[in-house]
Design a protein around this motif. Structure first.
Motif, PDB file in Angstrom:
ATOM      1  N   LEU A 227       0.870  -1.274   0.058  1.00 53.90           N
ATOM      2  CA  LEU A 227       0.053  -0.135   0.055  1.00 53.90           C
ATOM      3  C   LEU A 227       0.831   1.388  -0.079  1.00 53.90           C
ATOM      4  CD1 LEU A 227      -2.819  -1.117   2.449  1.00 53.90           C
ATOM      5  CD2 LEU A 227      -2.775  -0.799  -0.101  1.00 53.90           C
ATOM      6  N   VAL A 228       2.018   1.224   0.544  1.00 54.16           N
ATOM      7  CA  VAL A 228       3.131   2.636   0.521  1.00 54.16           C
ATOM      8  C   VAL A 228       3.459   2.526  -0.897  1.00 54.16           C
ATOM      9  CG1 VAL A 228       5.076   3.182   1.385  1.00 54.16           C
ATOM     10  CG2 VAL A 228       3.442   2.242   2.939  1.00 54.16           C
ATOM     11  N   ALA A 229       3.909   1.367  -1.648  1.00 48.54           N
ATOM     12  CA  ALA A 229       4.362   1.434  -2.923  1.00 48.54           C
ATOM     13  C   ALA A 229       3.549   1.834  -4.028  1.00 48.54           C
ATOM     14  CB  ALA A 229       5.181   0.214  -3.205  1.00 48.54           C
ATOM     15  N   LEU A 230       2.249   1.463  -3.666  1.00 49.99           N
ATOM     16  CA  LEU A 230       1.117   1.500  -4.908  1.00 49.99           C
ATOM     17  C   LEU A 230       1.106   2.849  -5.554  1.00 49.99           C
ATOM     18  CD1 LEU A 230      -0.971   0.081  -6.553  1.00 49.99           C
ATOM     19  CD2 LEU A 230      -2.488   0.663  -4.827  1.00 49.99           C
ATOM     20  N   PRO A 231       1.111   3.877  -4.587  1.00 46.70           N
ATOM     21  CA  PRO A 231       0.811   5.272  -5.221  1.00 46.70           C
ATOM     22  C   PRO A 231       2.300   5.790  -5.945  1.00 46.70           C
ATOM     23  CG  PRO A 231       0.389   5.446  -2.805  1.00 46.70           C
ATOM     24  CD  PRO A 231       0.679   3.868  -3.303  1.00 46.70           C
ATOM     25  N   VAL A 232       3.386   5.277  -5.350  1.00 39.99           N
ATOM     26  CA  VAL A 232       4.663   5.458  -5.744  1.00 39.99           C
ATOM     27  C   VAL A 232       4.755   4.981  -7.267  1.00 39.99           C
ATOM     28  CG1 VAL A 232       7.239   5.303  -5.627  1.00 39.99           C
ATOM     29  CG2 VAL A 232       5.665   5.742  -3.732  1.00 39.99           C
ATOM     30  N   SER A 233       4.402   3.680  -7.405  1.00 41.50           N
ATOM     31  CA  SER A 233       4.706   2.942  -8.508  1.00 41.50           C
ATOM     32  C   SER A 233       3.512   3.411  -9.452  1.00 41.50           C
ATOM     33  CB  SER A 233       4.036   1.462  -8.369  1.00 41.50           C
ATOM     34  OG  SER A 233       4.158   0.812  -9.571  1.00 41.50           O
ATOM     35  N   LEU A 234       2.333   3.865  -9.092  1.00 44.42           N
ATOM     36  CA  LEU A 234       1.263   4.401 -10.228  1.00 44.42           C
ATOM     37  C   LEU A 234       1.761   5.767 -10.617  1.00 44.42           C
ATOM     38  CD1 LEU A 234      -1.391   3.625 -11.221  1.00 44.42           C
ATOM     39  CD2 LEU A 234      -2.581   4.739  -9.441  1.00 44.42           C
ATOM     40  N   GLY A 235       2.243   6.506  -9.554  1.00 41.86           N
ATOM     41  CA  GLY A 235       2.754   8.092 -10.245  1.00 41.86           C
ATOM     42  C   GLY A 235       3.793   7.907 -11.036  1.00 41.86           C
ATOM     43  N   LEU A 236       4.712   7.105 -10.804  1.00 40.11           N
ATOM     44  CA  LEU A 236       6.160   6.963 -11.827  1.00 40.11           C
ATOM     45  C   LEU A 236       5.518   6.512 -13.014  1.00 40.11           C
ATOM     46  CD1 LEU A 236       8.685   5.618  -9.193  1.00 40.11           C
ATOM     47  CD2 LEU A 236       8.440   7.921 -10.327  1.00 40.11           C
ATOM     48  N   TYR A 237       4.711   5.487 -13.211  1.00 40.55           N
ATOM     49  CA  TYR A 237       4.106   4.954 -14.341  1.00 40.55           C
ATOM     50  C   TYR A 237       3.337   6.041 -15.242  1.00 40.55           C
ATOM     51  CZ  TYR A 237       1.013   2.824 -17.730  1.00 40.55           C
ATOM     52  OH  TYR A 237       0.454   2.371 -18.826  1.00 40.55           O
ATOM     53  N   LEU A 238       2.442   6.811 -14.496  1.00 39.59           N
ATOM     54  CA  LEU A 238       1.662   7.897 -15.362  1.00 39.59           C
ATOM     55  C   LEU A 238       2.716   8.958 -15.479  1.00 39.59           C
ATOM     56  CD1 LEU A 238      -1.551   8.242 -13.114  1.00 39.59           C
ATOM     57  CD2 LEU A 238      -0.999   7.194 -15.144  1.00 39.59           C
ATOM     58  N   TRP A 239       3.898   9.212 -14.857  1.00 37.79           N
ATOM     59  CA  TRP A 239       4.738  10.120 -15.248  1.00 37.79           C
ATOM     60  C   TRP A 239       5.408   9.819 -16.532  1.00 37.79           C
ATOM     61  CZ3 TRP A 239      10.350  10.205 -14.055  1.00 37.79           C
ATOM     62  CH2 TRP A 239      10.973  11.449 -14.162  1.00 37.79           C
ATOM     63  N   LEU A 240       5.936   8.588 -16.800  1.00 42.30           N
ATOM     64  CA  LEU A 240       6.402   7.914 -17.811  1.00 42.30           C
ATOM     65  C   LEU A 240       5.663   7.939 -18.904  1.00 42.30           C
ATOM     66  CD1 LEU A 240       9.384   6.936 -18.252  1.00 42.30           C
ATOM     67  CD2 LEU A 240       8.513   4.664 -17.763  1.00 42.30           C
TER      68      LEU A 240
END
Length: 146
Positions: free
Chosen positions: A62-75
């Motif tokens: 749950l901590v990494a989910l927003p980080v992963s999602l944000g980095l994916y959308l940024w890319l």
């Protein structure tokens, strides 16, 4: 009295003064689909961790989910924003963002190491959700063809 049948283009709100609806961007639609799939997989992993009585693993996901999602959308935005660039410039922008993304993932993993092995594994699982979503999509594509 008989009703007047309407033609397909004679609907309210579709008069001649309205601009046509632009076609959907396939990359944007695919990006949203992948983002939704990442959310569903993240929720499934976190729920599985709670059911397996591993709350630290679930917290890591749950901590990494927003980080992963944000980095994916940024890319994804870098790909969308590269429309006016030459192929070489677009590749440079994409690769720069990919390396920054990789560095941020390493930083998140190093910071999460203090939470213990279960938390670290949860964060790692949350960071690779994009790859997991692609594997799920590939599985369903192969399963439909068989």
């Amino acid at each position: 009295m008989r009703r007047k049948e309407r033609k397909r283009n004679d609907r309210p709100g579709r008069g001649e003064g309205h601009p046509p609806i632009p076609p959907r961007d396939s990359a944007l639609v695919e990006g949203r689909t992948t983002a939704r799939r990442m959310l569903v997989l993240g929720a499934a992993l976190a729920t599985g961790g709670f059911l397996a009585r591993q709350p630290l693993y679930s917290a890591g996901v749950l901590v990494a989910l927003p980080v992963s999602l944000g980095l994916y959308l940024w890319l994804l935005r870098s790909v969308k924003g590269a429309e006016g660039l030459t192929p070489g410039e677009a590749q440079k922008v994409f690769m720069r963002r990919a390396f920054i993304r990789m560095g941020l993932c390493w930083a998140v993993l190093l910071l999460s190491a203090g939470g213990g092995p279960a938390f670290l594994l949860g964060v790692l699982s949350g960071l690779v959700l994009q790859m997991l979503s692609y594997l799920v999509e590939a599985f369903f594509l192969v399963w439909r063809k068989a």
